[in-house]
Design an enzyme around this catalytic site. Structure first.
Site, PDB file in Angstrom:
ATOM      1  N   GLU A 163      44.023  39.903  37.769  1.00 37.88           N
ATOM      2  CA  GLU A 163      42.661  40.398  37.566  1.00 37.88           C
ATOM      3  C   GLU A 163      41.926  40.452  38.908  1.00 37.88           C
ATOM      4  O   GLU A 163      41.998  39.510  39.678  1.00 37.88           O
ATOM      5  CB  GLU A 163      41.927  39.468  36.578  1.00 37.88           C
ATOM      6  CG  GLU A 163      40.545  39.923  36.228  1.00 37.88           C
ATOM      7  CD  GLU A 163      40.519  41.409  35.875  1.00 37.88           C
ATOM      8  OE1 GLU A 163      41.199  41.823  34.933  1.00 37.88           O
ATOM      9  OE2 GLU A 163      39.823  42.170  36.583  1.00 37.88           O
ATOM     10  N   LYS A 222      48.113  40.157  44.460  1.00 36.43           N
ATOM     11  CA  LYS A 222      46.862  39.486  44.107  1.00 36.43           C
ATOM     12  C   LYS A 222      46.458  38.493  45.203  1.00 36.43           C
ATOM     13  O   LYS A 222      45.309  38.469  45.653  1.00 36.43           O
ATOM     14  CB  LYS A 222      47.008  38.783  42.752  1.00 36.43           C
ATOM     15  CG  LYS A 222      45.842  37.916  42.358  1.00 36.43           C
ATOM     16  CD  LYS A 222      44.558  38.694  42.153  1.00 36.43           C
ATOM     17  CE  LYS A 222      43.346  37.789  42.170  1.00 36.43           C
ATOM     18  NZ  LYS A 222      42.085  38.472  42.042  1.00 36.43           N
ATOM     19  N   CYS A 278      38.267  31.363  43.963  1.00 34.41           N
ATOM     20  CA  CYS A 278      39.508  32.088  44.265  1.00 34.41           C
ATOM     21  C   CYS A 278      39.927  32.121  45.730  1.00 34.41           C
ATOM     22  O   CYS A 278      41.078  31.826  46.043  1.00 34.41           O
ATOM     23  CB  CYS A 278      39.389  33.514  43.759  1.00 34.41           C
ATOM     24  SG  CYS A 278      39.262  33.589  41.975  1.00 34.41           S
TER      25      CYS A 278
HETATM   26  N1  LIG Z   1      36.994  33.461  38.284  1.00 32.05           N
HETATM   27  C1  LIG Z   1      37.322  34.648  38.740  1.00 32.05           C
HETATM   28  O1  LIG Z   1      36.466  35.418  39.154  1.00 32.05           O
HETATM   29  C2  LIG Z   1      38.760  35.104  38.755  1.00 32.05           C
HETATM   30  C3  LIG Z   1      39.039  36.441  39.048  1.00 32.05           C
HETATM   31  C4  LIG Z   1      40.362  36.863  39.062  1.00 32.05           C
HETATM   32  C5  LIG Z   1      41.382  35.965  38.780  1.00 32.05           C
HETATM   33  N2  LIG Z   1      41.088  34.676  38.492  1.00 32.05           N
HETATM   34  C6  LIG Z   1      42.201  33.782  38.118  1.00 32.05           C
HETATM   35  O2  LIG Z   1      42.217  33.698  36.684  1.00 32.05           O
HETATM   36  C7  LIG Z   1      42.626  32.390  36.262  1.00 32.05           C
HETATM   37  C8  LIG Z   1      41.562  31.787  35.359  1.00 32.05           C
HETATM   38  O3  LIG Z   1      40.384  31.617  36.128  1.00 32.05           O
HETATM   39  P1  LIG Z   1      38.991  31.288  35.435  1.00 32.05           P
HETATM   40  O4  LIG Z   1      37.971  31.362  36.522  1.00 32.05           O
HETATM   41  O5  LIG Z   1      38.833  32.105  34.217  1.00 32.05           O
HETATM   42  O6  LIG Z   1      39.240  29.753  35.003  1.00 32.05           O
HETATM   43  P2  LIG Z   1      38.343  28.860  34.036  1.00 32.05           P
HETATM   44  O7  LIG Z   1      38.540  27.455  34.465  1.00 32.05           O
HETATM   45  O8  LIG Z   1      36.959  29.418  33.941  1.00 32.05           O
HETATM   46  O9  LIG Z   1      39.001  29.067  32.585  1.00 32.05           O
HETATM   47  C9  LIG Z   1      40.288  28.632  32.253  1.00 32.05           C
HETATM   48  C10 LIG Z   1      40.272  28.143  30.798  1.00 32.05           C
HETATM   49  O10 LIG Z   1      41.619  27.868  30.375  1.00 32.05           O
HETATM   50  C11 LIG Z   1      41.578  26.792  29.448  1.00 32.05           C
HETATM   51  N3  LIG Z   1      42.915  26.180  29.317  1.00 32.05           N
HETATM   52  C12 LIG Z   1      43.619  25.494  30.245  1.00 32.05           C
HETATM   53  N4  LIG Z   1      44.814  25.140  29.729  1.00 32.05           N
HETATM   54  C13 LIG Z   1      44.880  25.609  28.467  1.00 32.05           C
HETATM   55  C14 LIG Z   1      45.868  25.576  27.437  1.00 32.05           C
HETATM   56  N5  LIG Z   1      47.055  24.985  27.641  1.00 32.05           N
HETATM   57  N6  LIG Z   1      45.590  26.158  26.243  1.00 32.05           N
HETATM   58  C15 LIG Z   1      44.383  26.772  26.038  1.00 32.05           C
HETATM   59  N7  LIG Z   1      43.421  26.840  26.999  1.00 32.05           N
HETATM   60  C16 LIG Z   1      43.653  26.272  28.194  1.00 32.05           C
HETATM   61  C17 LIG Z   1      40.538  25.855  30.046  1.00 32.05           C
HETATM   62  O11 LIG Z   1      40.036  24.968  29.066  1.00 32.05           O
HETATM   63  C18 LIG Z   1      39.481  26.849  30.570  1.00 32.05           C
HETATM   64  O12 LIG Z   1      38.446  27.065  29.633  1.00 32.05           O
HETATM   65  C19 LIG Z   1      42.908  31.616  37.541  1.00 32.05           C
HETATM   66  O13 LIG Z   1      44.269  31.725  37.845  1.00 32.05           O
HETATM   67  C20 LIG Z   1      42.090  32.347  38.589  1.00 32.05           C
HETATM   68  O14 LIG Z   1      42.625  32.218  39.877  1.00 32.05           O
HETATM   69  C21 LIG Z   1      39.804  34.223  38.458  1.00 32.05           C
HETATM   70  O1  LIG Z   2      30.552  40.474  52.812  1.00 32.83           O
HETATM   71  C1  LIG Z   2      30.686  39.442  52.141  1.00 32.83           C
HETATM   72  C2  LIG Z   2      31.280  39.434  50.860  1.00 32.83           C
HETATM   73  C3  LIG Z   2      31.408  38.231  50.184  1.00 32.83           C
HETATM   74  N1  LIG Z   2      30.943  37.080  50.739  1.00 32.83           N
HETATM   75  C4  LIG Z   2      31.097  35.801  50.002  1.00 32.83           C
HETATM   76  O2  LIG Z   2      32.449  35.681  49.583  1.00 32.83           O
HETATM   77  C5  LIG Z   2      32.526  34.942  48.370  1.00 32.83           C
HETATM   78  C6  LIG Z   2      33.334  35.696  47.334  1.00 32.83           C
HETATM   79  O3  LIG Z   2      32.615  36.841  46.913  1.00 32.83           O
HETATM   80  P1  LIG Z   2      33.239  37.933  45.916  1.00 32.83           P
HETATM   81  O4  LIG Z   2      34.556  38.342  46.409  1.00 32.83           O
HETATM   82  O5  LIG Z   2      32.220  38.983  45.745  1.00 32.83           O
HETATM   83  O6  LIG Z   2      33.326  37.122  44.543  1.00 32.83           O
HETATM   84  P2  LIG Z   2      34.565  36.477  43.732  1.00 32.83           P
HETATM   85  O7  LIG Z   2      34.116  36.383  42.326  1.00 32.83           O
HETATM   86  O8  LIG Z   2      35.028  35.250  44.416  1.00 32.83           O
HETATM   87  O9  LIG Z   2      35.701  37.598  43.768  1.00 32.83           O
HETATM   88  C7  LIG Z   2      36.860  37.499  44.601  1.00 32.83           C
HETATM   89  O10 LIG Z   2      37.827  36.671  43.989  1.00 32.83           O
HETATM   90  C8  LIG Z   2      38.233  37.117  42.672  1.00 32.83           C
HETATM   91  C9  LIG Z   2      39.152  36.055  42.115  1.00 32.83           C
HETATM   92  O11 LIG Z   2      40.466  36.181  42.529  1.00 32.83           O
HETATM   93  C10 LIG Z   2      38.890  38.480  42.802  1.00 32.83           C
HETATM   94  O12 LIG Z   2      39.311  38.922  41.518  1.00 32.83           O
HETATM   95  C11 LIG Z   2      37.891  39.467  43.419  1.00 32.83           C
HETATM   96  O13 LIG Z   2      38.518  40.736  43.603  1.00 32.83           O
HETATM   97  C12 LIG Z   2      37.422  38.912  44.759  1.00 32.83           C
HETATM   98  O14 LIG Z   2      36.404  39.766  45.317  1.00 32.83           O
HETATM   99  C13 LIG Z   2      31.072  34.691  47.934  1.00 32.83           C
HETATM  100  O15 LIG Z   2      30.686  33.389  48.306  1.00 32.83           O
HETATM  101  C14 LIG Z   2      30.294  35.726  48.705  1.00 32.83           C
HETATM  102  O16 LIG Z   2      28.967  35.346  48.958  1.00 32.83           O
HETATM  103  C15 LIG Z   2      30.354  37.071  51.981  1.00 32.83           C
HETATM  104  O17 LIG Z   2      29.936  36.037  52.491  1.00 32.83           O
HETATM  105  N2  LIG Z   2      30.237  38.266  52.660  1.00 32.83           N
END
Ligand SMILES: NC(=O)c1ccc[n+]([C@@H]2O[C@H](COP(=O)([O-])OP(=O)(O)OC[C@H]3O[C@@H](n4cnc5c(N)ncnc54)[C@H](O)[C@@H]3O)[C@@H](O)[C@H]2O)c1
Ligand SMILES: O=c1ccn([C@@H]2O[C@H](COP(=O)(O)OP(=O)(O)O[C@H]3O[C@H](CO)[C@@H](O)[C@H](O)[C@H]3O)[C@@H](O)[C@H]2O)c(=O)[nH]1
Length: 465
Positions: A163, A222, A278
């Site tokens: 994602e 990723k 992340c």
């Molecule tokens: N947060 C982001 O913006 C983002 C974006 C892209 C990818 N990711 C990736 O996606 C993944 C999830 O991230 P997130 O931010 O959603 O995490 P999160 O901690 O918000 O959510 C994860 C959820 O999974 C649940 N969980 C854990 N083990 C479980 C199990 N065995 N059965 C059922 N539920 C279970 C937890 O209770 C929790 O609610 C990570 O690998 C992260 O790196 C995060």
């Molecule tokens: O020019 C910039 C852009 C971002 N940031 C900082 O960088 C961090 C991350 O920002 P952003 O990437 O917008 O948010 P995330 O939700 O952490 O998203 C990143 O991490 C996710 C989890 O993997 C990915 O899915 C996304 O594509 C990737 O952008 C934050 O603290 C921002 O303030 C800066 O300081 N300067």
């Protein structure tokens, strides 16, 4: 091609919740069930008051309101949802390991393994298992091995579908993704599984933006995408330090280089340092993987992105101390913002936590205001560092919900998150409230220097002398 009518997503977090809500909205003919072992979180997702959803994302509550109870369900009945679904997304957390081999760098895959074992135990018919979590390259082979060796003899096809949403813009990113990446085996059944998942996204994403690769390229892409994005922030932040020494202006430098179409203008905003769940985790993971393959130079290269980010956070805290005549002991400093970026209530790895910790070490008295982060979360973040006792954290740091009143008798304001509302404050009134000289340390380059210096503030903006 098989048609999917029931999807299950394990993990109702920042990714599982918004991603599945959007799939449910765009695919009314698919029943989507998001499950989690965290009962409180599921209860929040099911709360009749949409203001109480566990995650704040612009546009999310509207989508949940329109789909929940129709074709979107949140539940703690993990086994039932796995059993019924033809496609299972794994969207659980994959934090940095805090123990054992790879401590501090490798991804902790225990939650992923638990999911795989759960699926293997429950599944009675063929399933497509989709890795949505961010995983180290080659994790799919571990999941496959668990499913094949402990399952009930049914066939599993494993896809990697990382994602790319960013928090604060999750819904917009999901509805209008730059690309969707689907990795899977090159076998006929692997290709079919990729096409089945692609057909779901094709309901709203143009087909030419859906990329199919082998599973290892997808997993690695990723980590690499996040490493490249974070590297841009660290690169521009390194130059912000140089700007402050040379009278160059980081905004002008960013603009000048960003006009080169080969460089591009996005992600060049200098800041107090990147945060979020992340970037750091995924780069550490990349560094660990490179090192484990004996690629020391590759590992060192990417590790520097983290080192530079830590430097930027420390540099900001040091600027505050040195500007306040080399002591902040007993001085009231107001933090505007605690979230790692605007428009989210997520505080994971937020720069604010580390800047606060450094200033508390200097015995500053901090008052925090953030429009979306709870007091409980702020203290949990500080306590997690274990730098001082929870009692000391609560004695030295207060949380307020009145950003203007809080500035009474303050020495300084530090801006840690770029919330839009900070721009609309009555800065003249705030100036009146504060002790003089009144300082602002703008870690987000949010405010207008001319206006604030006109009012009388001593105003520091990161990346400007
Ligand atoms: N947060 C982001 O913006 C983002 C974006 C892209 C990818 N990711 C990736 O996606 C993944 C999830 O991230 P997130 O931010 O959603 O995490 P999160 O901690 O918000 O959510 C994860 C959820 O999974 C649940 N969980 C854990 N083990 C479980 C199990 N065995 N059965 C059922 N539920 C279970 C937890 O209770 C929790 O609610 C990570 O690998 C992260 O790196 C995060
Ligand atoms: O020019 C910039 C852009 C971002 N940031 C900082 O960088 C961090 C991350 O920002 P952003 O990437 O917008 O948010 P995330 O939700 O952490 O998203 C990143 O991490 C996710 C989890 O993997 C990915 O899915 C996304 O594509 C990737 O952008 C934050 O603290 C921002 O303030 C800066 O300081 N300067």
């Amino acid at each position: 091609m098989r048609k999917i009518t029931k999807i299950c997503c394990i993990g109702a977090g920042y990714v599982g919740g918004p991603t599945m809500s959007v799939i449910a909205k765009q695919c009314p003919d698919i029943q989507v069930t998001v499950v989690d072992i965290n009962e409180v979180r599921i209860a929040q997702w099911n709360d009749s008051n949409l203001d109480n959803l566990p995650i704040y994302e612009p546009g999310l509550a509207e989508i949940v309101g329109a789909t929940r109870g129709k074709n979107l369900f949140f539940s703690t009945e993990v086994d039932k949802a796995i059993d019924e679904a033809q496609m299972i997304f794994i969207s659980v957390n994959t934090p940095t390991k805090t123990y054992g081999k790879g401590k501090g760098q490798a991804a902790d895959l225990k939650f992923i393994e638990l999911c795989a074992r759960n699926i293997a135990r429950v599944a009675k018919d063929n399933k497509i298992v989709v890795e949505k979590s961010t995983l180290p390259v080659r994790t799919a082979s571990a999941i496959k091995s668990i499913l094949e060796n402990t399952g009930n003899g049914v066939d599993f096809e494993i896809l990697s579908n990382p994602e790319f949403l960013a928090e604060g813009t999750a819904i917009e990113d999901l509805l209008n993704a730059d690309r969707v990446l689907i990795g899977g085996d090159e076998t006929p059944s692997g290709k079919e599984a990729k096409n089945i998942l692609s057909a779901i996204y094709e309901k709203w994403i143009p087909k030419d933006r859906i990329l199919q690769t082998n599973v290892w390229s997808s997993e690695l892409s990723k980590l690499v995408a996040n490493a490249f994005l974070a590297q841009r922030v660290s690169s521009i932040n390194s130059i912000s330090a140089l700007c402050e020494k040379t009278d160059a202006n980081i905004a002008e430098v960013s603009r000048a280089i960003g006009y080169d179409s080969r460089i591009g203008s996005k992600f060049l905003n200098s800041s107090v340092g990147f945060g979020g769940s992340c970037f750091q985790k995924d780069i550490l993971n990349l560094v660990y993987i490179a090192r484990s393959y004996g690629l020391q130079e590759v590992a060192d290269y990417w590790e520097q992105v983290i080192i530079m980010n830590d430097y930027q956070k420390k540099r900001f805290a040091n600027t505050i101390v040195s500007s306040l005549y080399n002591t902040v002991s007993g001085k009231k400093i107001i933090f505007y913002g605690w979230a790692f970026k605007k428009d989210t209530n997520d505080t994971r790895e937020s720069a604010a936590i580390y800047v606060a910790d450094a200033l508390l070490d200097e015995r500053a008295e901090i008052t925090v205001y953030d429009p979306k982060v709870t007091e409980e979360q702020i203290y949990a973040d500080l306590d997690y560092l274990n730098t001082r006792s929870p009692e000391d954290n609560r004695r030295l740091l207060k949380v307020t919900n009145d950003p203007t009143l809080a500035t009474q008798d303050a020495h300084a304001i530090a801006i840690l998150t770029e919330w839009d509302e900070f721009k609309t404050y009555d800065w003249s009134l705030i100036y009146e409230n504060m002790l003089k000289p009144a300082f602002i340390f703008d870690g987000r380059r949010l405010l207008n220097k001319g206006e604030l210096t006109q009012i009388g503030f001593k105003y520091y903006k990161i990346g400007e002398s």
